[in-house]
Design an enzyme around this catalytic site. Structure first.
Site, PDB file in Angstrom:
ATOM      1  N   SER A 176     -23.185   9.414 -12.769  1.00  0.00           N
ATOM      2  CA  SER A 176     -22.312   8.279 -13.107  1.00  0.00           C
ATOM      3  C   SER A 176     -23.124   7.230 -13.841  1.00  0.00           C
ATOM      4  O   SER A 176     -24.308   7.017 -13.518  1.00  0.00           O
ATOM      5  CB  SER A 176     -21.713   7.660 -11.842  1.00  0.00           C
ATOM      6  OG  SER A 176     -21.035   6.455 -12.146  1.00  0.00           O
ATOM      7  N   TYR A 228     -22.796   3.854  -3.543  1.00  0.00           N
ATOM      8  CA  TYR A 228     -22.391   5.042  -4.309  1.00  0.00           C
ATOM      9  C   TYR A 228     -23.288   5.183  -5.542  1.00  0.00           C
ATOM     10  O   TYR A 228     -23.792   6.262  -5.849  1.00  0.00           O
ATOM     11  CB  TYR A 228     -20.933   4.898  -4.718  1.00  0.00           C
ATOM     12  CG  TYR A 228     -20.442   5.921  -5.721  1.00  0.00           C
ATOM     13  CD1 TYR A 228     -20.026   7.181  -5.319  1.00  0.00           C
ATOM     14  CD2 TYR A 228     -20.385   5.611  -7.082  1.00  0.00           C
ATOM     15  CE1 TYR A 228     -19.575   8.112  -6.238  1.00  0.00           C
ATOM     16  CE2 TYR A 228     -19.933   6.534  -8.008  1.00  0.00           C
ATOM     17  CZ  TYR A 228     -19.524   7.785  -7.582  1.00  0.00           C
ATOM     18  OH  TYR A 228     -19.087   8.694  -8.499  1.00  0.00           O
ATOM     19  N   LYS A 279     -25.997   8.132  -6.747  1.00  0.00           N
ATOM     20  CA  LYS A 279     -25.980   8.768  -8.071  1.00  0.00           C
ATOM     21  C   LYS A 279     -27.334   8.628  -8.770  1.00  0.00           C
ATOM     22  O   LYS A 279     -27.716   9.496  -9.562  1.00  0.00           O
ATOM     23  CB  LYS A 279     -24.868   8.159  -8.928  1.00  0.00           C
ATOM     24  CG  LYS A 279     -23.461   8.554  -8.471  1.00  0.00           C
ATOM     25  CD  LYS A 279     -23.239  10.060  -8.541  1.00  0.00           C
ATOM     26  CE  LYS A 279     -21.785  10.429  -8.295  1.00  0.00           C
ATOM     27  NZ  LYS A 279     -21.551  11.890  -8.370  1.00  0.00           N
TER      28      LYS A 279
END
Length: 241
Positions: free
Chosen positions: A126, A139, A143
């Protein structure tokens, strides 16, 4: 096609591959397999379940004889809010699905086929892992770990296996279409290409990195974001949405 959750699978099917998809809900798997056609194989499996994942891979080798490509595309994002508010359950789930599972499936496919015969792996990371942004900090941190894992595995598994990653920017999904108009407009002002990404954009980048056209590329993280990160670097006054 906006919102196409199976764009990568469709792209690979169009290129002539037989595609295995996994999921946790039988009804959704059956529907997906029916829409994707006879060369789509669907199996019930939690992506981080090592025992079941081993069974699925072994069954694939028995039925089809090989596994040349792997796309680690499963993700969990139960976090929304300040990073300091993440609890142990959220942290464990994110690490399990977004970091451990890609390593698990790479290990299994390497053991049964790619280690001896070669292959190509693409992890879906991401752009959130490339620049701080509000509400999804943990999150994004996971990543970042996936991006590093990509580089680490590319060095360890070369030259037989190439390992790369695609880092999507803001994609036109169901969630994006429910974004308040003013927030969407602000977001679009940050994207030089003037639109949100489409699942097909990510599918095309993934297909390229898997293919022999990218045969001398490994350990690379390809941002597919309409130029957003570059624009932020050009104009420091532009911050996250």
């Amino acid at each position: 096609m906006p919102g196409d959750r199976f764009a990568i699978a469709r792209e690979l099917l169009d290129q002539g591959a037989t595609v295995l998809i996994i999921g946790r809900k039988q009804e959704g798997l059956d529907s997906a397999a029916a829409s994707l056609g006879p060369r789509c194989v669907a199996r019930l499996c939690h992506t981080a379940d090592e025992k079941r994942a081993t069974e699925v891979i072994e069954d694939l080798i028995t039925s089809h004889g090989r596994v040349d490509y792997l796309v680690n595309n499963a993700a969990a994002n139960p976090q929304w809010g300040p990073t300091i508010g993440v609890d142990a359950g959220m942290a464990a789930k994110l690490a399990e699905v977004d970091l451990w599972a890609p390593l698990l499936w790479t290990k299994l496919t390497h053991q049964v086929w790619m280690g001896a015969n070669g292959g190509s792996v693409v992890n879906i990371a991401s752009v959130g892992g490339l620049s701080p942004s509000p509400n999804t900090g943990y999150y994004n941190s996971v990543k970042v770990g996936l991006a590093f894992l990509t580089k680490q595995l590319s060095a360890e598994l070369a030259p037989r296996v190439r390992v790369n990653a695609v880092a999507p920017g803001f994609i036109d999904t169901d969630m994006a279409r429910h974004m308040p108009p003013e927030q969407r407009a602000a977001l679009l002002r940050q994207i030089p290409m003037g639109r949100l990404g489409l699942p097909a954009d990510i599918a095309a980048a993934t297909s390229f990195l898997l293919s022999d056209h990218a045969g001398w590329i490994t350990g690379h993280l390809l941002a597919v974001d309409g130029g957003m990160l570059n624009a932020r670097a050009f104009d420091p006054a532009v911050g996250p949405v």
